[in-house]
Design a protein around this motif. Structure first.
Motif, mmCIF file in Angstrom:
data_model
loop_
_atom_site.group_PDB
_atom_site.id
_atom_site.type_symbol
_atom_site.label_atom_id
_atom_site.label_comp_id
_atom_site.label_asym_id
_atom_site.label_seq_id
_atom_site.Cartn_x
_atom_site.Cartn_y
_atom_site.Cartn_z
ATOM 1 N N MET A 40 83.480 7.099 73.240
ATOM 2 C CA MET A 40 84.233 5.842 73.206
ATOM 3 C C MET A 40 83.828 5.066 71.965
ATOM 4 O O MET A 40 82.641 4.829 71.744
ATOM 5 N N GLY A 42 84.799 1.647 69.171
ATOM 6 C CA GLY A 42 85.410 0.322 69.148
ATOM 7 C C GLY A 42 84.663 -0.624 70.064
ATOM 8 O O GLY A 42 83.913 -0.200 70.937
ATOM 9 N N ASP A 43 84.873 -1.933 69.860
ATOM 10 C CA ASP A 43 84.133 -2.952 70.608
ATOM 11 C C ASP A 43 84.349 -2.812 72.111
ATOM 12 O O ASP A 43 83.448 -3.045 72.909
ATOM 13 N N GLU A 44 85.547 -2.462 72.500
ATOM 14 C CA GLU A 44 85.854 -2.347 73.932
ATOM 15 C C GLU A 44 85.834 -0.891 74.385
ATOM 16 O O GLU A 44 86.233 -0.597 75.509
ATOM 17 N N GLY A 45 85.417 -0.002 73.503
ATOM 18 C CA GLY A 45 85.448 1.411 73.839
ATOM 19 C C GLY A 45 86.868 1.914 74.008
ATOM 20 O O GLY A 45 87.143 2.829 74.781
ATOM 21 N N GLN A 46 87.798 1.306 73.254
ATOM 22 C CA GLN A 46 89.222 1.609 73.460
ATOM 23 C C GLN A 46 89.682 2.853 72.714
ATOM 24 O O GLN A 46 90.727 3.402 73.023
ATOM 25 N N ARG A 47 88.911 3.294 71.687
ATOM 26 C CA ARG A 47 89.297 4.507 70.966
ATOM 27 C C ARG A 47 88.557 5.681 71.577
ATOM 28 O O ARG A 47 87.337 5.744 71.529
ATOM 29 N N LEU A 48 89.298 6.602 72.164
ATOM 30 C CA LEU A 48 88.686 7.693 72.920
ATOM 31 C C LEU A 48 88.780 9.033 72.198
ATOM 32 O O LEU A 48 89.787 9.342 71.557
ATOM 33 N N SER A 61 90.187 1.896 62.743
ATOM 34 C CA SER A 61 90.994 2.095 63.943
ATOM 35 C C SER A 61 91.705 3.445 63.897
ATOM 36 O O SER A 61 92.768 3.616 64.469
ATOM 37 N N GLN A 63 92.721 7.485 64.235
ATOM 38 C CA GLN A 63 92.964 8.316 65.408
ATOM 39 C C GLN A 63 92.152 9.616 65.302
ATOM 40 O O GLN A 63 91.664 9.956 64.237
#
Lengths: 194, 153
Positions: A40, A42-48, A61, A63
């Motif tokens: 994970m 990103g700050d919120e763990g949004q990029r997986l 950001s 991919q």
């Protein structure tokens, strides 16, 4: 003169382009552990990152992209070559009588052998319970289970640089169950040789 | 042989002491892992002192692990997590706690530079949020599996 500087500029540009491509900090998933692994970002763990063989720049950001074998080899050959022998795990289900049965005896032999194969063996004996009963009581039950196995190992001449005896009580289930559930497979002792 | 037995006896007493008196044990950092492989220049820094890493050496939270130009290093932590590093690498083990019975599961490290091969152990299996590696460019949360990381200065 002008021509030379143009060539120089071009060379610099090319170096910058190649360097830029090769230089960024990135992470790749080498093994997804049958779908349980992942990364994970990103700050919120949004990029997986969830597919083996794919990588992603740590910053920004971007991919996921497929990491070529050559890139992986160039970047990680040395780190992978330094990977130590993986820990060996043994799961014992001690009989309620306390006397080791033949399956337990075989596992004890396996543990002694695994420890002998390592130069500085560290052995951790961890007792586990199912979720039946109180949590604090289960921690004690797990510890007694672990101590009994550690005693058997010592009696058989285990030589280890460190021997740890611990209990995870009902907080580390082999088979997921709700609370207050009898599950013999969760009543166990795990021995980690590393 | 008798020396080893002595050592084991001490370890046993230590473990027993931890169970009986958790409060007093907090002063001594307990080893949470050990060095399992060393190639070339590899170092461990703890409390301001830097020494060449040796196989079997204990690792406590707060240590910095580093490798030189031709160095490589492999360590194994208490939950079975395996970390290995290529040359020119530096990682600080900021926090490590593997105590499922107390609901405490944390592996926090900072990779300042170099390459890291991380194979997660029980920690990640029990809590997919437990393992995270900070880098100068951002945080990498590791839910499990095997992960390779490269941090360029």
């Amino acid at each position: 003169m002008k021509r030379l500087s143009l060539t120089k500029t071009l060379a610099l540009l090319m170096m910058a382009a190649l360097g830029g491509c090769a230089q960024h900090s990135y992470v790749m998933l080498a093994d997804d552990a049958n779908g349980n692994g992942g990364v994970m970002l990103g700050d919120e763990g949004q990029r997986l990152l969830e597919t083996s063989g794919e990588g992603m720049a740590i910053a920004g950001s971007g991919q996921p992209y497929v990491v070529s074998d050559m890139r992986r080899k160039t970047d990680f050959d040395r780190a992978l070559a330094a990977q130590p022998a993986l820990p060996e795990r043994f799961i014992l289900h001690p009989a309620s009588s306390g006397e080791p049965d033949s399956a337990t005896e075989q596992l004890l032999d396996g543990i002694l052998l695994a420890a002998r194969h390592r130069n500085y063996p560290v052995v951790t004996v961890i007792g586990h319970t199912d979720t039946l009963g109180h949590r604090a009581a289960n921690e004690q039950v797990g510890l007694r289970r672990a101590q009994a196995i550690a005693e058997l190992l010592r009696a058989r001449g285990l030589e280890a640089m460190e021997l740890h005896v611990e209990s995870h009580g009902e907080r580390n289930l082999l088979v997921a169950t709700p609370d207050a559930t009898a599950e013999p497979r969760n009543r166990r002792v795990e021995v980690l040789v590393r | 042989m008798s020396c080893l037995n002595n050592y084991m006896l001490r370890v046993f007493s230590l473990v027993a002491a931890v169970w009986i008196a958790p409060a007093s044990a907090e002063n001594l950092p307990e080893p949470v892992g050990h060095v399992a492989r060393v190639e070339g220049a590899a170092y461990i820094s703890s409390r301001g002192y830097t020494n060449a890493a040796k196989v079997g050496q204990a690792i406590v939270p707060g240590v910095a692990l580093s490798t030189g130009a031709e160095g490589a290093l492999g360590v194994i932590l208490g939950d079975g997590s395996v970390l290995s590093f290529g040359p020119h690498s530096e990682l600080t083990l900021d926090d490590y706690r593997f105590a499922p019975a107390a609901d405490e599961l944390r592996l926090r490290a900072t990779l300042n530079r170099g390459t890291l091969n991380l194979i997660t152990g029980d920690m990640a299996r029990l809590d997919p949020q437990a393992v995270a590696v900070e880098t100068p460019e951002g945080r990498v949360g590791v839910r499990g599996g095997q992960v390779l990381m490269k941090v360029t200065p």
